[in-house]
Write an enzyme that holds these catalytic residues in place. Structure first.
Site, short mmCIF file in Angstrom:
data_model
loop_
_atom_site.label_atom_id
_atom_site.label_comp_id
_atom_site.label_asym_id
_atom_site.label_seq_id
_atom_site.Cartn_x
_atom_site.Cartn_y
_atom_site.Cartn_z
N GLU A 278 0.81 -1.22 0.00
CA GLU A 278 0.00 0.00 0.00
C GLU A 278 0.85 1.27 0.00
O GLU A 278 0.78 2.09 0.94
CB GLU A 278 -0.93 0.02 1.21
CG GLU A 278 -1.85 -1.18 1.30
CD GLU A 278 -2.91 -1.05 2.40
OE1 GLU A 278 -2.77 -0.15 3.25
OE2 GLU A 278 -3.87 -1.83 2.38
N GLU B 206 -5.04 -8.82 0.85
CA GLU B 206 -5.68 -8.49 2.13
C GLU B 206 -7.16 -8.25 1.89
O GLU B 206 -7.54 -7.65 0.88
CB GLU B 206 -5.13 -7.20 2.77
CG GLU B 206 -3.77 -7.31 3.37
CD GLU B 206 -3.32 -6.00 4.04
OE1 GLU B 206 -4.16 -5.24 4.56
OE2 GLU B 206 -2.10 -5.77 4.02
C1 BG6 Z 1 -4.10 -2.36 5.58
C2 BG6 Z 1 -2.67 -2.48 6.00
O1 BG6 Z 1 -4.32 -1.03 5.25
O2 BG6 Z 1 -5.11 -2.61 6.45
C3 BG6 Z 1 -2.46 -3.07 7.38
O3 BG6 Z 1 -1.86 -3.14 5.08
C4 BG6 Z 1 -3.57 -2.63 8.30
O4 BG6 Z 1 -1.19 -2.71 7.84
C5 BG6 Z 1 -4.90 -3.15 7.74
O5 BG6 Z 1 -3.38 -3.04 9.62
C6 BG6 Z 1 -6.10 -2.82 8.58
O6 BG6 Z 1 -6.26 -1.45 8.70
P1 BG6 Z 1 -6.22 -0.69 10.08
O7 BG6 Z 1 -6.06 0.75 9.73
O8 BG6 Z 1 -7.51 -0.99 10.77
O9 BG6 Z 1 -5.04 -1.24 10.82
#
Ligand code: BG6
Length: 465
Positions: A167, A366
């Site tokens: 990202e 993800e």
């Molecule tokens: C993604 C990232 O944006 O989402 C992670 O690659 C992150 O590092 C995950 O933890 C969940 O988002 P957040 O902001 O709730 O941690």
């Protein structure tokens, strides 16, 4: 009953990152990164003032964690190397304790039949480099390429799936536009330079990889499909297209096509913010594109035409000068994270990659649901009954399956995440894991209901309903 069967050798697993899981322990030799530094200065910016020091104790418990991955159906798993663990000041000596740790972790994964996917950069700039400007400084690009080559030399014999960034738009948004990462600037010119330097670093690392190694290398992008409020309203459509250029195509196009989208170039020129670069840099980006695209999908972007141009501050240009966010009525929300849940987005992204990006091999790197207060779902056996997470996964997989049926070249699905982990300024507020982590018991692990579901899902290579 409908059965959703996925292609042979589909990747089932989860994703995580070094800074969010490993922790930092006496004598481990890790240097400071921006998170260590920022937490030491402003702990109140982090939920419950929980910082990056212990995170999920993976540095101490990785063997147990790999065992738990086999119990939750993993045939593949992504984490990241922490630059500041391997090279504490970013540019100097390699930390041999880090080499031993990553070697053993990788070997342990392979011994358990889990294919390691290794990412090189997950928001974690070494502090010594940030002090000299971080991604704004061209020297950081050189330091990153050296770091990447060291990783390939050390681990490339066993790791065959590499990623240059996770990202890369997020450090831009967080650090240079919206104040949720260090250095907390609001400066579009800097943001654009960081976008460019990250892409250049990625292409140079890809070049180095292809010159010396035989696996695949890609990038992981969080794609947020931009939907106009009204598809029949040309101004809404135009605004959504600009949001897509800023937040998606700014990395997607150089990564796959080796060049920047013309509409984005036109805006940046108009702002007189073309980043510093050489003609050779553009050739590097053109000639060194990715083998594999990782797609992180959490939420869409709903956009409408700018309603009040008076909102625009000429002294502080922002992407939002070109569009407004549209708060769509009755959207489905994850109230803990404040993100819309729109399952069809995963299908739309994959069809876009199929039709407009040469159907390059990709996988969902993800997708997931962070929930606060999961303790309230613990049953008498101490297990978290997270049926909402199981439903979330299935709801997305149905659309993913449909996209594959229609020709999308999607090779796998990784959930965010394996163990509950540290989510930056949200710390441990929202839990995403298949496996619960009890911070009061030095990170004690307990598989959630979704972990058992995921094992069956992977074993059956699909599900029925
Ligand atoms: C993604 C990232 O944006 O989402 C992670 O690659 C992150 O590092 C995950 O933890 C969940 O988002 P957040 O902001 O709730 O941690």
């Amino acid at each position: 009953m409908t059965t959703y069967t996925f292609p042979k050798d589909f990747f089932w697993g989860t994703a995580s990152s070094g800074p969010q899981t490993e922790g930092r322990f006496d004598g481990d030799g890790k240097g400071d990164n921006i998170w260590d530094y920022w937490f030491s200065k402003e702990p109140e910016r982090f939920f419950n003032q929980v910082g990056p020091d212990k995170t999920s104790y993976n540095y101490l418990r990785y063997k147990e964690d790999v065992e738990l991955m086999t119990k939750t159906g993993h045939n593949s798993f992504r984490t990241s190397i922490q630059w500041s663990r391997l090279i504490p000041d970013g540019v100097g000596e390699v930390n041999e304790k880090a080499v031993a740790f990553y070697n053993d972790y990788i070997d342990e994964l392979i011994a358990h039949g889990i294919t390691p996917f290794i990412n090189l950069y997950h928001f974690d700039m070494p502090m010594a480099l940030q002090e000299k400007g971080g991604w704004l400084n061209r020297e950081t690009v050189d330091a990153y390429v050296r770091y990447a080559k060291i990783c390939f030399d050390l681990f490339g014999d066993r790791v065959k799936y590499w990623f240059t960034h996770n990202e890369p738009i997020v450090p831009v948004e967080g650090g240079y536009l919206y104040d949720f990462h260090y250095p907390n600037e609001k400066n579009l010119k800097h943001a654009i330079q960081v976008v460019f330097n990250e892409a250049l670093a990625s292409s140079l690392a890809i070049k180095a990889y292809h010159e010396s190694q035989d696996g695949q290398i890609g990038i992981i992008l969080n794609l947020t499909p931009s939907y106009p409020r009204d598809e029949k309203n040309a101004e809404d459509v135009k605004a959504a297209r600009i949001a897509d250029a800023f937040f998606n195509r700014s990395f997607l196009d150089p990564a796959i096509k080796g060049e920047y989208p013309e509409d984005l170039i036109a805006i940046v020129k108009d702002l007189d913010m073309i980043p510093q670069h050489t003609p050779e840099d553009l050739k590097t980006i053109k000639d060194n594109t990715i083998d594999l695209l990782g797609i992180n999908y959490y939420q869409p972007r709903r956009i409408k035409a700018k309603e009040n141009p008076a909102d625009i501050d000429p002294n502080c240009p922002m992407p939002e000068d070109y569009f407004d966010y549209y708060d769509m009525p009755n959207k489905k929300m994850n109230p803990y994270r404040g993100w819309e849940i729109y399952e069809k987005g995963i299908y739309d992204i994959l069809i876009n990659v199929r039709d407009n990006y040469g159907n390059i091999p990709c996988y969902i790197s993800e997708n997931g649901m962070g929930v606060e207060g999961e303790e309230r779902y613990i049953n008498a056996n101490g297990q978290i009954k997270d049926d909402y997470r199981i439903d979330f996964i299935k709801d997305h997989l149905r659309y993913l399956h449909q996209a594959i049926q229609e020709g999308a070249n999607c090779l796998g699905y990784h959930l965010w995440t394996c163990m509950d982990n540290w989510s930056w300024t949200n710390a441990y507020k929202n839990r995403y894991g298949l496996i619960a982590v009890d911070l009061d018991k030095e990170g004690k692990r307990t598989i959630k209901k979704s972990g058992y579901f995921f094992k069956t899902l992977a074993e059956q290579n699909g599900f029925s309903d």
